[in-house]
Design an enzyme around this catalytic site. Structure first.
Site, PDB file in Angstrom:
ATOM      1  N   GLU A 217       0.869  -1.175   0.000  1.00  0.00           N
ATOM      2  CA  GLU A 217       0.000   0.000   0.000  1.00  0.00           C
ATOM      3  C   GLU A 217       0.906   1.225   0.000  1.00  0.00           C
ATOM      4  O   GLU A 217       1.474   1.570   1.032  1.00  0.00           O
ATOM      5  CB  GLU A 217      -0.924  -0.014   1.215  1.00  0.00           C
ATOM      6  CG  GLU A 217      -1.784  -1.263   1.317  1.00  0.00           C
ATOM      7  CD  GLU A 217      -2.683  -1.482   0.116  1.00  0.00           C
ATOM      8  OE1 GLU A 217      -2.901  -0.517  -0.650  1.00  0.00           O
ATOM      9  OE2 GLU A 217      -3.161  -2.605  -0.072  1.00  0.00           O
ATOM     10  N   CYS A 251      -2.284   9.155   2.946  1.00  0.00           N
ATOM     11  CA  CYS A 251      -1.816   8.641   1.659  1.00  0.00           C
ATOM     12  C   CYS A 251      -2.838   8.847   0.547  1.00  0.00           C
ATOM     13  O   CYS A 251      -2.468   8.923  -0.627  1.00  0.00           O
ATOM     14  CB  CYS A 251      -1.446   7.166   1.775  1.00  0.00           C
ATOM     15  SG  CYS A 251      -2.799   6.099   2.305  1.00  0.00           S
TER      16      CYS A 251
END
Length: 472
Positions: A217, A251
């Protein structure tokens, strides 16, 4: 602060202990559900200490943002896993095909063994406990390496997990980036890493000799595209939430905005009003999260210095006392107007409360800009025209999408979360995470009598005709 960092010499013996315990006693459904329930209870009971630890690591972080960004997603995921686990664990019957009749086929979700989890500093609870809980639900043991940049929170995680799990079911390694590199080279049965693309490449290289399967990720520059038909005030309110939550240290925060040229100034004015109403002149200072450390603060200040040196218009949307801002690592919500591709804010993932805004003359121009870069972790189209949204989704590929808002696809329990290309590989959350951390083992059940008993030499007569028929 003494965090009792783990010696590197303990990494492999700890992994071996976890794996031996798993082999000797694989967690059944009852054990998994009990583990998840006890984790939820302990997490809820320790929430006050969690808020203190996270706040201390950030210097100051809005307690409400910690509740929204850490506590809410973890609790929701634990509830989702517990509610769905028994149905996910059931073998799934699939067709075996008429050529193998009367055989039966099924897929059995079997746990992998020991899952490694490497979690980042920006959401140090959420991004540690959700993959950990998913691995537990999938029947694995877990070895967690939390971030060294949030040492108090990492120590809190270690203590929390020690309350809930025996040491041979869940272990925690505390240490710096050197220890993290050694951790990523361990022969896990699966490894989940959340962090930057640059470090993700190193993790992938370290895992390659062991052929360890990965869920990466990562990040990247997630765009928001505001079409001409969407109200600028509403877009500003939703962009502000997505960009300024956790001071932009998210993010999937919108990294830059592409807006129709006729709406640009209205969007800027609306963002200014959003900043004033949310943070004012720091009367609401408790709601302004600080930048995690000096290195990140200097990096973000460098982006603004670069923009000013290029003659770009830089708009700080609230007034900060410069002495206090420097001392407390505070950066005001800031806009950078019309940066070129060579500006630092357009070349690097920002990971802070700085929002570049570029205007476009037609939608294809905006789509070309996005398509020319790496595939982003998130994409945010803003339009009330379904055809416009479908046009954007038909051109651009992203890890995940929220239409007419930001961030919220992360919180949808039935939607997998993950990146694509440079923004990551693999997915987790809900069923996708369970599937990633199990092996769907194919099993074919053959009855006592089967046509395959006839398929043997000599291939003559009826047997030859059967072979010709089966071969089509």
């Amino acid at each position: 602060m003494d965090t009792l960092d783990s010696p590197a010499s303990e990494l492999r013996p700890t992994l071996d202990r976890l794996r031996d315990a798993w082999r000797n006693n694989r967690p059944d459904a009852r054990q998994r559900l009990d583990d998840l329930a006890r984790l939820r209870d302990a997490f809820k009971a320790g929430r006050g200490a969690m808020l203190d630890a996270v706040g201390a690591d950030f210097g100051h972080r809005s307690a409400h943002e910690t509740l929204l960004g850490e506590s809410m997603p973890v609790t929701a995921e634990l509830d989702h896993l517990r509610g769905k686990l028994r149905s996910w664990m059931k073998p799934r019957r699939v067709g075996s095909g008429w050529r193998l009749w009367p055989a039966r086929a099924q897929l059995r979700p079997e746990p992998l063994g020991v899952v490694g989890v490497m979690s980042p500093w920006n959401y140090p609870i959420n991004l540690a406990l959700i993959p950990l809980a998913t691995a537990i639900a999938a029947g694995n043991h877990v070895y967690l390496k939390p971030s060294e940049h949030t040492p108090r929170t990492s120590a809190w995680l270690r203590d929390l997990l020690a309350q809930v799990f025996p040491a041979d079911r869940v272990a925690v390694a505390l240490g710096d980036a050197t220890l993290g590199a050694q951790f990523s080279a361990l022969p896990f049965d699966h490894l989940v890493f959340t962090g930057s693309t640059a470090v993700g490449r190193k993790v992938m290289a370290a895992a390659a000799p062991n052929l360890t399967p990965l869920t990466l990720e990562l990040g990247g520059k997630s765009p928001a595209i505001v079409a001409a038909d969407f109200p600028p005030a509403q877009a500003a309110a939703r962009l502000a939430t997505g960009k300024w939550l956790n001071a932009g240290q998210t993010c999937i925060a919108p990294d830059y905005v592409l807006v129709d040229h006729a709406s640009r100034d209205a969007l800027v004015a609306a963002l200014r009003e959003q900043a004033r109403s949310r943070y004012g002149d720091l009367k609401q200072a408790d709601d302004l999260t600080r930048i995690i450390n000096e290195g990140q603060y200097r990096r973000l200040r460098g982006y603004l210095d670069d923009a000013r040196a290029r003659g770009l218009e830089v708009i700080e949307l609230i007034a900060l006392d410069p002495v206090r801002a420097e001392a407390e690592r505070m950066i005001a919500p800031t806009l950078v107007l019309e940066p070129g591709d060579d500006a630092s804010v357009m070349r690097e993932e920002i990971f802070g409360p700085i929002l570049p805004i570029r205007s476009y003359r037609n939608l294809d121009e905006a789509l070309d800009w996005v398509e020319a870069g790496d595939r982003p972790l998130a994409l945010y189209p803003f339009s009330r025209d379904r055809a416009t949204v479908e046009r954007i989704l038909g051109r651009l590929l992203a890890g995940g999408v929220t239409v007419n808002d930001t961030l919220l696809h992360f919180a949808a329990g039935n939607l997998p979360f993950g990146g694509v290309g440079a923004s990551g590989m693999g997915q987790y959350h809900g069923r996708a995470g369970f599937d990633a951390m199990t092996h769907a083992m194919p099993v074919l059940w053959q009855p006592r009598k089967a046509a395959s008993d006839l398929l043997k030499p000599p291939y003559r007569g009826f047997v030859e005709r059967m072979v010709q028929f089966l071969a089509g």
